[in-house]
Write a protein that holds these residues in place. Structure first.
Motif, mmCIF file in Angstrom:
data_model
loop_
_atom_site.group_PDB
_atom_site.id
_atom_site.type_symbol
_atom_site.label_atom_id
_atom_site.label_comp_id
_atom_site.label_asym_id
_atom_site.label_seq_id
_atom_site.Cartn_x
_atom_site.Cartn_y
_atom_site.Cartn_z
ATOM 1 N N VAL A 125 0.857 -1.185 0.000
ATOM 2 C CA VAL A 125 0.000 0.000 0.000
ATOM 3 C C VAL A 125 0.892 1.233 0.000
ATOM 4 C CG1 VAL A 125 -1.821 1.305 1.168
ATOM 5 C CG2 VAL A 125 -1.770 -1.189 1.347
ATOM 6 N N ASN A 126 0.610 2.171 -0.899
ATOM 7 C CA ASN A 126 1.382 3.414 -0.944
ATOM 8 C C ASN A 126 0.515 4.537 -1.488
ATOM 9 O OD1 ASN A 126 4.341 2.786 -0.277
ATOM 10 N ND2 ASN A 126 3.853 1.209 -1.788
ATOM 11 N N LEU A 127 0.944 5.776 -1.219
ATOM 12 C CA LEU A 127 0.361 6.953 -1.844
ATOM 13 C C LEU A 127 1.352 7.424 -2.895
ATOM 14 C CD1 LEU A 127 -2.043 8.935 -1.733
ATOM 15 C CD2 LEU A 127 -0.666 10.357 -0.193
ATOM 16 N N ASP A 128 0.980 7.286 -4.169
ATOM 17 C CA ASP A 128 1.894 7.546 -5.283
ATOM 18 C C ASP A 128 1.439 8.728 -6.112
ATOM 19 O OD1 ASP A 128 3.488 5.299 -4.744
ATOM 20 O OD2 ASP A 128 2.235 3.991 -5.997
ATOM 21 N N PRO A 129 2.396 9.393 -6.787
ATOM 22 C CA PRO A 129 1.993 10.297 -7.872
ATOM 23 C C PRO A 129 1.326 9.465 -8.966
ATOM 24 C CG PRO A 129 4.335 10.524 -7.353
ATOM 25 C CD PRO A 129 3.857 9.301 -6.652
ATOM 26 N N VAL A 130 0.259 9.984 -9.563
ATOM 27 C CA VAL A 130 -0.416 9.220 -10.604
ATOM 28 C C VAL A 130 0.524 8.971 -11.778
ATOM 29 C CG1 VAL A 130 -1.401 11.173 -11.891
ATOM 30 C CG2 VAL A 130 -2.638 8.982 -11.779
ATOM 31 N N GLU A 131 1.530 9.837 -11.953
ATOM 32 C CA GLU A 131 2.508 9.646 -13.030
ATOM 33 C C GLU A 131 3.308 8.360 -12.875
ATOM 34 O OE1 GLU A 131 1.338 13.857 -13.104
ATOM 35 O OE2 GLU A 131 1.993 12.551 -11.473
ATOM 36 N N THR A 150 -2.253 12.692 -6.542
ATOM 37 C CA THR A 150 -1.789 11.432 -5.965
ATOM 38 C C THR A 150 -2.882 10.379 -6.090
ATOM 39 O OG1 THR A 150 -2.520 12.128 -3.759
ATOM 40 C CG2 THR A 150 -0.200 12.512 -4.339
ATOM 41 N N THR A 151 -2.454 9.123 -6.058
ATOM 42 C CA THR A 151 -3.377 8.000 -6.156
ATOM 43 C C THR A 151 -3.064 6.992 -5.062
ATOM 44 O OG1 THR A 151 -4.264 6.287 -7.633
ATOM 45 C CG2 THR A 151 -1.934 6.851 -7.912
ATOM 46 N N PHE A 152 -4.076 6.584 -4.316
ATOM 47 C CA PHE A 152 -3.937 5.589 -3.246
ATOM 48 C C PHE A 152 -3.788 4.234 -3.925
ATOM 49 C CE2 PHE A 152 -5.631 2.590 -0.128
ATOM 50 C CZ PHE A 152 -4.995 2.993 1.041
ATOM 51 N N SER A 153 -2.641 3.598 -3.762
ATOM 52 C CA SER A 153 -2.279 2.428 -4.565
ATOM 53 C C SER A 153 -2.107 1.191 -3.693
ATOM 54 C CB SER A 153 -0.970 2.704 -5.312
ATOM 55 O OG SER A 153 -1.062 3.885 -6.077
ATOM 56 N N PHE A 154 -2.661 0.074 -4.135
ATOM 57 C CA PHE A 154 -2.439 -1.160 -3.379
ATOM 58 C C PHE A 154 -2.494 -2.378 -4.300
ATOM 59 C CE2 PHE A 154 -7.121 -0.855 -3.031
ATOM 60 C CZ PHE A 154 -7.514 -2.162 -3.291
ATOM 61 N N GLY A 155 -1.947 -3.471 -3.797
ATOM 62 C CA GLY A 155 -1.969 -4.726 -4.522
ATOM 63 C C GLY A 155 -1.831 -5.901 -3.578
ATOM 64 N N ALA A 170 -8.232 5.637 1.487
ATOM 65 C CA ALA A 170 -7.963 6.400 0.270
ATOM 66 C C ALA A 170 -8.513 7.807 0.382
ATOM 67 C CB ALA A 170 -8.560 5.677 -0.938
ATOM 68 N N LYS A 171 -9.717 7.936 0.889
ATOM 69 C CA LYS A 171 -10.323 9.257 1.044
ATOM 70 C C LYS A 171 -9.540 10.106 2.035
ATOM 71 C CE LYS A 171 -13.582 12.253 0.161
ATOM 72 N NZ LYS A 171 -13.715 12.842 -1.191
ATOM 73 N N ARG A 172 -9.125 9.504 3.158
ATOM 74 C CA ARG A 172 -8.354 10.239 4.170
ATOM 75 C C ARG A 172 -7.020 10.708 3.632
ATOM 76 N NH1 ARG A 172 -9.932 5.967 7.534
ATOM 77 N NH2 ARG A 172 -7.809 5.108 7.416
ATOM 78 N N SER A 173 -6.453 9.968 2.688
ATOM 79 C CA SER A 173 -5.114 10.274 2.184
ATOM 80 C C SER A 173 -5.063 11.551 1.356
ATOM 81 C CB SER A 173 -4.605 9.106 1.336
ATOM 82 O OG SER A 173 -5.258 9.072 0.068
ATOM 83 N N GLY A 174 -6.219 12.016 0.897
ATOM 84 C CA GLY A 174 -6.253 13.177 0.024
ATOM 85 C C GLY A 174 -6.027 12.850 -1.437
ATOM 86 N N LYS A 191 -17.345 7.805 -2.714
ATOM 87 C CA LYS A 191 -16.622 8.856 -1.989
ATOM 88 C C LYS A 191 -16.041 9.913 -2.930
ATOM 89 C CE LYS A 191 -15.394 5.796 1.874
ATOM 90 N NZ LYS A 191 -16.178 6.527 2.907
ATOM 91 N N GLY A 192 -16.370 9.824 -4.202
ATOM 92 C CA GLY A 192 -15.905 10.813 -5.155
ATOM 93 C C GLY A 192 -14.530 10.556 -5.726
#
Length: 338
Positions: free
Chosen positions: A55-61, A73-78, A118-122, A150-151
């Motif tokens: 789980v990480n908060l990544d730049p969408v790039e 940013t995108t909340f990312s997990f696998g 994900a929502k809390r992460s911004g 959650k939008g």
């Protein structure tokens, strides 16, 4: 253990998994090729519905997506697991252990908790990534619905070997995808990845028809998929079947996993592939996994103005106005451009 989706029972106690294009027929007590879907007494279960390994908060790039909500940013997990066995896998620690019969590791989670985090992460979106999200379909689908409420937007980073039924089931849940097109030769897919080319090509066309924002990545491996002829064929497919506004990410190979005998991709090969993509008519071609400021920049297809410049894995500068070039006014393809 959680009941799996997209399967049917067979008369002899086996099950037919319909999730990806392997269409595994799984005997009782056995698992599919992905290593994370198991037949228990004639019913199919997923072993990763509640087991997130990264789980990480990544730049969408970083996905990479350069034309979908750039600068966010995108909340990312696998989870663990993958339906392919690529010899060059750069996430083999996540993707391959279940295929090798090893334990499935990860933190206990649930879709509601992931969507809330994900929502809390911004973040502006949730990305299903790192390993192959097709194999954790149930977790992805449930989380995506909650994230939408959650939008948040939903992004799939995939090898593209899912089934048509899987794509149809995700149609209203996923907003954008980056799909690997690893080569244009079926022999490469069969010998190096344990898969086939045709389903990937078909799925790319389907994803375009579904209306998801689509970007494509190709890892260029010396001596395997780097001839000018094959690169031209690949670029021509993107232009003719997916459209000239489809961003193509050309990624540099580094020795990894079971392919440590080859050198990194020469920068001249990456430059050649970039030229081939542009000559074929692709308007947005990028080089990644190496520092190349000029070839990671978005240029206006109308006047050539530098519109979105990137540094590392983030957006450094943007000169677009309401999705158009700030210099000549030409429309720039994308979603949520800055």
């Amino acid at each position: 253990m959680h009941p799996a989706a997209l399967w049917k029972a067979l008369p002899d106690g086996r099950v037919s998994c319909r999730l990806c294009s392997h269409f595994c027929r799984i005997a009782p007590g056995r698992r599919g090729l992905c290593g994370v879907r198991e037949n228990r007494d004639g019913a199919l279960f997923t072993l990763v519905h509640d087991r997130v390994a990264a789980v990480n908060l990544d730049p969408v790039e970083k996905k990479p997506l350069y034309h979908f909500l750039p600068g966010t940013t995108t909340f990312s997990f696998g989870t663990m697991g993958c339906n392919l066995s690529c010899a060059f896998c750069q996430n083999a620690g996540l993707s391959q252990p279940p295929r090798q019969g090893k334990a499935i590791a990860g933190e206990t989670v649930d879709p509601a908790g992931l969507a809330a985090a994900a929502k809390r992460s911004g973040a502006a979106s949730v990305s299903y990534t790192y390993s192959e999200p097709t194999v954790f379909y149930e977790l992805m689908a449930e989380t995506a619905e909650l994230a939408q409420a959650k939008g948040l937007k939903n992004i799939m980073v995939s090898n593209g070997f899912m089934s048509r039924a899987c794509l149809d089931a995700l149609a209203g849940r996923i907003d954008a995808a980056n799909i690997d097109l690893k080569a244009m030769r079926d022999d490469f897919y069969h010998r190096v990845c344990g898969a086939r080319l045709r389903p990937v090509l078909q799925n790319l066309v389907t994803i375009r028809k579904l209306g998801w924002w689509l970007e494509v990545t190709t890892l260029i491996i010396p001596g395997l998929n780097d001839t000018p002829e094959e690169l031209r064929e690949l670029a021509d497919f993107l232009v003719k079947e997916l459209g000239p506004d489809t961003p193509w990410h050309i990624s540099r190979f580094h020795p990894d996993f079971a392919m440590r005998d080859r050198p990194p991709t020469p920068t001249r090969t990456l430059a050649l592939a970039w030229d081939i993509g542009r000559e074929a008519g692709l308007r947005y071609v990028y080089v990644g996994n190496v520092h190349d400021a000029a070839r990671s920049t978005t240029y206006c297809p109308g006047c050539g103005e530098r519109l979105m410049e990137r540094q590392g894995m983030g957006l450094a500068a943007a000169r677009t106005v309401d999705g158009h070039c700030g210099a000549c006014g030409a429309a720039i393809a994308g979603v949520g451009l800055p």
